[in-house]
Motif scaffolding. Structure first.
Motif, mmCIF file in Angstrom:
data_model
loop_
_atom_site.group_PDB
_atom_site.id
_atom_site.type_symbol
_atom_site.label_atom_id
_atom_site.label_comp_id
_atom_site.label_asym_id
_atom_site.label_seq_id
_atom_site.Cartn_x
_atom_site.Cartn_y
_atom_site.Cartn_z
ATOM 1 N N GLY A 182 9.366 -14.935 -9.560
ATOM 2 C CA GLY A 182 8.454 -13.800 -9.502
ATOM 3 C C GLY A 182 9.086 -12.495 -9.080
ATOM 4 O O GLY A 182 8.396 -11.468 -9.019
ATOM 5 N N LYS A 183 10.400 -12.470 -8.815
ATOM 6 C CA LYS A 183 11.031 -11.230 -8.360
ATOM 7 C C LYS A 183 11.215 -10.231 -9.498
ATOM 8 O O LYS A 183 11.039 -9.028 -9.312
ATOM 9 C CB LYS A 183 12.372 -11.544 -7.701
ATOM 10 N N PHE A 184 11.587 -10.699 -10.692
ATOM 11 C CA PHE A 184 11.710 -9.807 -11.846
ATOM 12 C C PHE A 184 10.342 -9.696 -12.514
ATOM 13 O O PHE A 184 9.680 -10.695 -12.783
ATOM 14 C CB PHE A 184 12.726 -10.338 -12.846
ATOM 15 N N PHE A 185 9.907 -8.465 -12.801
ATOM 16 C CA PHE A 185 8.573 -8.282 -13.372
ATOM 17 C C PHE A 185 8.556 -7.103 -14.337
ATOM 18 O O PHE A 185 9.382 -6.192 -14.273
ATOM 19 C CB PHE A 185 7.538 -8.061 -12.273
ATOM 20 N N ILE A 186 7.580 -7.154 -15.227
ATOM 21 C CA ILE A 186 7.267 -6.062 -16.147
ATOM 22 C C ILE A 186 5.760 -5.865 -16.121
ATOM 23 O O ILE A 186 5.003 -6.834 -16.159
ATOM 24 C CB ILE A 186 7.718 -6.388 -17.581
ATOM 25 N N SER A 187 5.322 -4.621 -16.033
ATOM 26 C CA SER A 187 3.887 -4.344 -16.055
ATOM 27 C C SER A 187 3.607 -3.110 -16.900
ATOM 28 O O SER A 187 4.460 -2.230 -17.037
ATOM 29 C CB SER A 187 3.342 -4.148 -14.638
ATOM 30 N N ALA A 188 2.409 -3.064 -17.467
ATOM 31 C CA ALA A 188 2.011 -1.927 -18.294
ATOM 32 C C ALA A 188 0.491 -1.842 -18.308
ATOM 33 O O ALA A 188 -0.206 -2.848 -18.143
ATOM 34 C CB ALA A 188 2.548 -2.076 -19.718
ATOM 35 N N GLY A 189 0.002 -0.616 -18.500
ATOM 36 C CA GLY A 189 -1.446 -0.421 -18.553
ATOM 37 C C GLY A 189 -1.813 1.015 -18.290
ATOM 38 O O GLY A 189 -1.014 1.934 -18.548
ATOM 39 N N GLY A 190 -3.007 1.226 -17.766
ATOM 40 C CA GLY A 190 -3.518 2.563 -17.514
ATOM 41 C C GLY A 190 -3.713 2.835 -16.036
ATOM 42 O O GLY A 190 -3.970 1.917 -15.250
ATOM 43 N N VAL A 191 -3.566 4.112 -15.669
ATOM 44 C CA VAL A 191 -3.841 4.558 -14.303
ATOM 45 C C VAL A 191 -4.887 5.658 -14.388
ATOM 46 O O VAL A 191 -4.655 6.710 -14.989
ATOM 47 C CB VAL A 191 -2.581 5.075 -13.596
ATOM 48 N N LEU A 192 -6.042 5.404 -13.789
ATOM 49 C CA LEU A 192 -7.133 6.375 -13.780
ATOM 50 C C LEU A 192 -6.880 7.404 -12.691
ATOM 51 O O LEU A 192 -6.643 7.041 -11.530
ATOM 52 C CB LEU A 192 -8.455 5.654 -13.533
ATOM 53 N N ASN A 193 -6.879 8.693 -13.057
ATOM 54 C CA ASN A 193 -6.615 9.777 -12.111
ATOM 55 C C ASN A 193 -7.873 10.594 -11.874
ATOM 56 O O ASN A 193 -8.478 11.088 -12.833
ATOM 57 C CB ASN A 193 -5.528 10.721 -12.651
ATOM 58 N N PHE A 194 -8.247 10.740 -10.612
ATOM 59 C CA PHE A 194 -9.307 11.668 -10.229
ATOM 60 C C PHE A 194 -8.630 12.902 -9.657
ATOM 61 O O PHE A 194 -8.178 12.920 -8.514
ATOM 62 C CB PHE A 194 -10.244 11.014 -9.208
ATOM 63 N N LYS A 195 -8.555 13.940 -10.484
ATOM 64 C CA LYS A 195 -7.777 15.131 -10.134
ATOM 65 C C LYS A 195 -8.623 16.030 -9.238
ATOM 66 O O LYS A 195 -9.483 16.769 -9.702
ATOM 67 C CB LYS A 195 -7.351 15.860 -11.409
ATOM 68 N N THR A 196 -8.334 15.991 -7.940
ATOM 69 C CA THR A 196 -9.174 16.678 -6.966
ATOM 70 C C THR A 196 -8.729 18.101 -6.666
ATOM 71 O O THR A 196 -9.499 18.880 -6.093
ATOM 72 C CB THR A 196 -9.207 15.891 -5.644
ATOM 73 N N HIS A 197 -7.487 18.448 -7.051
ATOM 74 C CA HIS A 197 -6.994 19.786 -6.675
ATOM 75 C C HIS A 197 -5.892 20.219 -7.638
ATOM 76 O O HIS A 197 -5.090 19.402 -8.095
ATOM 77 C CB HIS A 197 -6.441 19.768 -5.249
ATOM 78 N N ALA A 198 -5.844 21.522 -7.917
ATOM 79 C CA ALA A 198 -4.756 22.128 -8.682
ATOM 80 C C ALA A 198 -4.588 23.564 -8.206
ATOM 81 O O ALA A 198 -5.576 24.253 -7.917
ATOM 82 C CB ALA A 198 -5.033 22.093 -10.178
ATOM 83 N N SER A 199 -3.334 24.013 -8.121
ATOM 84 C CA SER A 199 -3.086 25.370 -7.640
ATOM 85 C C SER A 199 -1.812 25.923 -8.255
ATOM 86 O O SER A 199 -0.946 25.175 -8.726
ATOM 87 C CB SER A 199 -2.981 25.398 -6.112
ATOM 88 N N LEU A 200 -1.697 27.258 -8.229
ATOM 89 C CA LEU A 200 -0.510 27.960 -8.693
ATOM 90 C C LEU A 200 0.144 28.687 -7.525
ATOM 91 O O LEU A 200 -0.541 29.184 -6.629
ATOM 92 C CB LEU A 200 -0.868 28.999 -9.761
ATOM 93 N N LEU A 201 1.464 28.773 -7.560
ATOM 94 C CA LEU A 201 2.210 29.569 -6.587
ATOM 95 C C LEU A 201 3.429 30.158 -7.294
ATOM 96 O O LEU A 201 4.198 29.423 -7.921
ATOM 97 C CB LEU A 201 2.665 28.722 -5.397
ATOM 98 N N THR A 202 3.589 31.473 -7.188
ATOM 99 C CA THR A 202 4.730 32.172 -7.766
ATOM 100 C C THR A 202 5.342 33.079 -6.709
ATOM 101 O O THR A 202 4.632 33.771 -5.989
ATOM 102 C CB THR A 202 4.309 33.016 -8.984
ATOM 103 N N ARG A 203 6.685 33.064 -6.622
ATOM 104 C CA ARG A 203 7.397 33.940 -5.694
ATOM 105 C C ARG A 203 8.505 34.685 -6.449
ATOM 106 O O ARG A 203 9.255 34.074 -7.195
ATOM 107 C CB ARG A 203 8.013 33.139 -4.544
ATOM 108 N N TYR A 204 8.576 35.999 -6.219
ATOM 109 C CA TYR A 204 9.664 36.807 -6.775
ATOM 110 C C TYR A 204 9.774 38.105 -5.966
ATOM 111 O O TYR A 204 8.920 38.401 -5.115
ATOM 112 C CB TYR A 204 9.442 37.103 -8.256
ATOM 113 N N GLU A 205 10.824 38.848 -6.210
ATOM 114 C CA GLU A 205 11.036 40.134 -5.541
ATOM 115 C C GLU A 205 11.062 41.238 -6.586
ATOM 116 O O GLU A 205 11.621 41.065 -7.678
ATOM 117 C CB GLU A 205 12.345 40.131 -4.752
#
Length: 204
Positions: free
Chosen positions: A120-143
């Motif tokens: 059981g040490k070697f494994f392969i898995s595949a499928g879907g991951v459901l994401n509940f996207k609770t936050h998104a933001s932008l940040l830009t820095r320059y001079e």
């Protein structure tokens, strides 16, 4: 016995794909730098349903995921009113970075196969991951003209629910993973077409 591989900490690099023709900003083909963009996630706990007694089962659980898409070139993320897109920096600006950050709550449903020969040490898995996207933001820095400029924005109309297609292959407590989302990160009536692609390692 079947022992699932999900709980642990992962680190990888990410970028965006599936953009409109030419990239995020027309023919220049603008896109985040995968070598400078990263993903960190913590799979907090797992549960499983064995499909046989030894080496096949369904794996689920719960986790959190933080992705940071960074651009270092002459283009930056910019929000105008309710919309955001990609624009060039002002002329003569000294560029530092521009990034889009997202935070998700994650619930996987993976089919996992474990090698009987490796106990059981070697494994392969595949499928879907459901994401509940609770936050998104932008940040830009320059001079610009000797002044340090910081631009921030939130309320980016991120898609509240997306799905990643995920594959993992590993041995014991270490695995490599790839994730791709056919869903756009943000709602395309407010933002550029962007789908997430990431790859890295998981410490289980």
């Amino acid at each position: 016995r079947f022992d699932p591989h999900w709980g642990g900490v992962g680190f990888g690099f990410c970028t965006t794909v599936g953009t409109a023709a030419g990239g995020l900003n027309g023919p220049e083909g603008v896109s985040p730098s995968m070598g400078r963009s990263f993903e960190i996630f913590w799979n907090i706990f797992s549960l499983h349903i064995p499909l046989n007694r030894r080496n096949l089962g369904l794996v689920s659980g719960f986790g959190i995921d933080w992705r940071n898409y960074r651009m270092d070139g002459i283009y930056r993320f910019v929000k105008h009113n309710v919309d955001f897109g990609v624009e060039a920096y002002p002329e003569d600006a000294f560029v530092k970075f521009s990034r889009l950050k997202t935070f998700d709550l994650t619930v996987p449903l993976l089919l996992e196969y474990q090698s009987v020969a490796s106990r059981g040490k070697f494994f392969i898995s595949a499928g879907g991951v459901l994401n509940f996207k609770t936050h998104a933001s932008l940040l830009t820095r320059y001079e610009l003209e000797g002044k340090k400029i910081k631009e921030t924005a939130e309320d980016l109309h991120q898609n509240p629910v997306t799905v990643d297609i995920m594959g993992m292959v590993g041995y014991n407590h270490l695995a490599a993973y790839v994730k791709y989302s056919p869903f756009h990160i943000c709602q395309t009536r407010y933002a550029p077409e962007m789908q997430s692609l990431s790859a890295g390692v998981v410490f289980l």
